[in-house]
Design a protein around this motif. Structure first.
Motif, PDB file in Angstrom:
ATOM      1  N   HIS A  37       0.829  -1.211   0.000  1.00  0.00           N
ATOM      2  CA  HIS A  37       0.000   0.000   0.000  1.00  0.00           C
ATOM      3  C   HIS A  37       0.860   1.256   0.000  1.00  0.00           C
ATOM      4  CE1 HIS A  37      -2.635   3.050   2.041  1.00  0.00           C
ATOM      5  NE2 HIS A  37      -3.368   2.699   1.011  1.00  0.00           N
ATOM      6  N   THR A  38       1.884   1.265   0.826  1.00  0.00           N
ATOM      7  CA  THR A  38       2.786   2.419   0.888  1.00  0.00           C
ATOM      8  C   THR A  38       3.463   2.644  -0.462  1.00  0.00           C
ATOM      9  OG1 THR A  38       3.183   2.125   3.252  1.00  0.00           O
ATOM     10  CG2 THR A  38       4.845   3.358   2.025  1.00  0.00           C
ATOM     11  N   LEU A  40       2.424   1.796  -3.404  1.00  0.00           N
ATOM     12  CA  LEU A  40       1.440   2.299  -4.370  1.00  0.00           C
ATOM     13  C   LEU A  40       1.150   3.775  -4.140  1.00  0.00           C
ATOM     14  CD1 LEU A  40      -1.044  -0.713  -4.471  1.00  0.00           C
ATOM     15  CD2 LEU A  40       0.561   0.002  -6.263  1.00  0.00           C
ATOM     16  N   ARG A  41       1.024   4.171  -2.897  1.00  0.00           N
ATOM     17  CA  ARG A  41       0.779   5.591  -2.589  1.00  0.00           C
ATOM     18  C   ARG A  41       1.963   6.463  -2.992  1.00  0.00           C
ATOM     19  NH1 ARG A  41      -3.237   7.103   1.510  1.00  0.00           N
ATOM     20  NH2 ARG A  41      -1.809   8.808   1.858  1.00  0.00           N
ATOM     21  N   GLU A  42       3.159   5.882  -2.968  1.00  0.00           N
ATOM     22  CA  GLU A  42       4.366   6.622  -3.341  1.00  0.00           C
ATOM     23  C   GLU A  42       4.640   6.569  -4.838  1.00  0.00           C
ATOM     24  OE1 GLU A  42       7.363   4.857  -0.859  1.00  0.00           O
ATOM     25  OE2 GLU A  42       6.723   6.000   0.910  1.00  0.00           O
ATOM     26  N   GLY A  43       3.715   5.984  -5.620  1.00  0.00           N
ATOM     27  CA  GLY A  43       3.876   5.938  -7.061  1.00  0.00           C
ATOM     28  C   GLY A  43       4.858   4.891  -7.547  1.00  0.00           C
ATOM     29  N   GLU A  44       4.978   3.782  -6.826  1.00  0.00           N
ATOM     30  CA  GLU A  44       5.896   2.697  -7.185  1.00  0.00           C
ATOM     31  C   GLU A  44       5.137   1.403  -7.481  1.00  0.00           C
ATOM     32  OE1 GLU A  44       9.139   2.896  -7.550  1.00  0.00           O
ATOM     33  OE2 GLU A  44       9.380   4.963  -6.878  1.00  0.00           O
ATOM     34  N   PRO A  45       4.239   1.389  -8.474  1.00  0.00           N
ATOM     35  CA  PRO A  45       3.434   0.184  -8.717  1.00  0.00           C
ATOM     36  C   PRO A  45       4.253  -1.032  -9.152  1.00  0.00           C
ATOM     37  CG  PRO A  45       3.141   1.755 -10.493  1.00  0.00           C
ATOM     38  CD  PRO A  45       3.934   2.452  -9.417  1.00  0.00           C
ATOM     39  N   ASP A  46       5.326  -0.839  -9.892  1.00  0.00           N
ATOM     40  CA  ASP A  46       6.137  -1.979 -10.323  1.00  0.00           C
ATOM     41  C   ASP A  46       6.831  -2.657  -9.142  1.00  0.00           C
ATOM     42  OD1 ASP A  46       5.394  -1.575 -12.966  1.00  0.00           O
ATOM     43  OD2 ASP A  46       7.141  -0.316 -13.390  1.00  0.00           O
TER      44      ASP A  46
END
Length: 70
Positions: A37-38, A40-46
């Motif tokens: 979750h963290t 994803l919130r930080e813009g690191e989906p990969d």
């Protein structure tokens, strides 16, 4: 997500056997979920996607699958 999941309801004897006989381990994945979750919130989906557990198809034969297809 680009995939689907299946949820089944169990009752009676099957529910008891599932809980008492067939379940061999339960793992708390809360810390992993929070980390994902963290990310994803930080813009690191990969990076988050690489932490997901491997999903494998259920080993169902063609005969069983034929009953599930429209």
């Amino acid at each position: 997500m680009p995939y689907r999941s299946l949820q089944l309801g169990l009752s009676g004897e099957i529910a008891r056997r599932y809980a008492d006989e067939w379940t061999v381990a339960i793992t708390d994945v809360t810390p992993l979920a929070r980390e994902i979750h963290t990310l994803l919130r930080e813009g690191e989906p990969d990076t988050a996607a690489r932490l997901l557990p491997e999903e494998r198809p259920y080993p169902a034969g063609d005969e069983l699958l034929a009953h599930l297809r429209p």
